[in-house]
Write an enzyme that holds these catalytic residues in place. Sequence first.
Site, mmCIF file in Angstrom:
data_model
loop_
_atom_site.group_PDB
_atom_site.id
_atom_site.type_symbol
_atom_site.label_atom_id
_atom_site.label_comp_id
_atom_site.label_asym_id
_atom_site.label_seq_id
_atom_site.Cartn_x
_atom_site.Cartn_y
_atom_site.Cartn_z
ATOM 1 N N GLN A 186 -15.432 3.550 -5.652
ATOM 2 C CA GLN A 186 -14.809 2.306 -5.208
ATOM 3 C C GLN A 186 -13.296 2.475 -5.169
ATOM 4 O OE1 GLN A 186 -16.897 0.065 -8.498
ATOM 5 N NE2 GLN A 186 -17.169 -1.424 -6.876
ATOM 6 N N ASN A 187 -12.834 3.626 -5.649
ATOM 7 C CA ASN A 187 -11.392 3.857 -5.731
ATOM 8 C C ASN A 187 -10.853 4.378 -4.405
ATOM 9 O OD1 ASN A 187 -11.620 3.142 -8.427
ATOM 10 N ND2 ASN A 187 -12.023 5.259 -9.056
ATOM 11 N N SER A 221 -16.768 -2.460 -13.149
ATOM 12 C CA SER A 221 -16.837 -3.759 -13.823
ATOM 13 C C SER A 221 -18.198 -4.420 -13.646
ATOM 14 C CB SER A 221 -15.778 -4.689 -13.248
ATOM 15 O OG SER A 221 -16.096 -4.985 -11.893
ATOM 16 N N TYR A 253 0.821 -1.221 0.000
ATOM 17 C CA TYR A 253 0.000 0.000 0.000
ATOM 18 C C TYR A 253 0.852 1.267 0.000
ATOM 19 C CZ TYR A 253 -4.175 -2.753 0.148
ATOM 20 O OH TYR A 253 -5.164 -3.629 -0.198
ATOM 21 N N GLY A 288 -17.039 3.521 -15.250
ATOM 22 C CA GLY A 288 -15.796 2.763 -15.134
ATOM 23 C C GLY A 288 -15.822 1.655 -14.100
ATOM 24 N N HIS A 345 -14.665 1.967 -0.361
ATOM 25 C CA HIS A 345 -13.602 0.984 -0.119
ATOM 26 C C HIS A 345 -12.410 1.596 0.611
ATOM 27 C CE1 HIS A 345 -15.268 -1.746 -3.559
ATOM 28 N NE2 HIS A 345 -15.938 -1.866 -2.438
#
Length: 231
Positions: A87-88, A173, A52, A171, A105
Amino acid sequence: MRLVVLTGAGISAESGVPTFRDAGGLWEGHRVEEVATPEAFERDPETVQRFYDARRRAVAQVDPNPAHDALARLERELGDNLLVVTQNIDDLHERAGSRHIVHMHGDLLMALCTACGRRSSVTAELIERPPCPQCGERMLRPDVVWFGEMPYDLDVIDEALLACDMFAAIGTSGAVYPAAGFVITAAAAGAHTIELNLTASEITPLFDEVRHGPASLVVPSWVDEVVTART
Ligand SMILES: [Zn+2]
């Protein structure tokens, strides 16, 4: 008009943020289970911290793209009637100017203290084990949601979806739940749903409207339409 926009890896990828997942499903040579689960952190915290820390350095070297800029412009038009759910874990939306945003997230720039449970901004590589600014313990982990953990702010997101007039997914999935189910919640609440994605996703048939193309092209033109339609 109330609008909820969900963004995923596709919007960051166009800024050059590596998705980390290669064709073989590996993240920088690691299996997901080695770096993105609570068990991995328990077993081998140094590998996880190094992973990370490297992601944080990589994100610092890229810039928001026209899709991030367009969403910030939309917020200036709609104010709090726009909620961006991402979600980024990067900060590209914030750097573009978005303020009304939920990081479901987690956030690469934040640390979570496993001793006191409080959050703080990351000011040093976590591999160096800096102390928690609140309690002083050297027990910080990345404030990101790992596989097997509950995404953040699902109550806030649910409330916004149930009250929105339009839902856009950019963007994403469509493969990761619960985010993949947001279109169903929004549609059930009566919202118009639109997918803006490079190619068809696993859940494309669930949307009222679909536009394919790079986010940096399709998002600005969509934002222009939304802004024009309400003036
Ligand atoms: Zn602490």
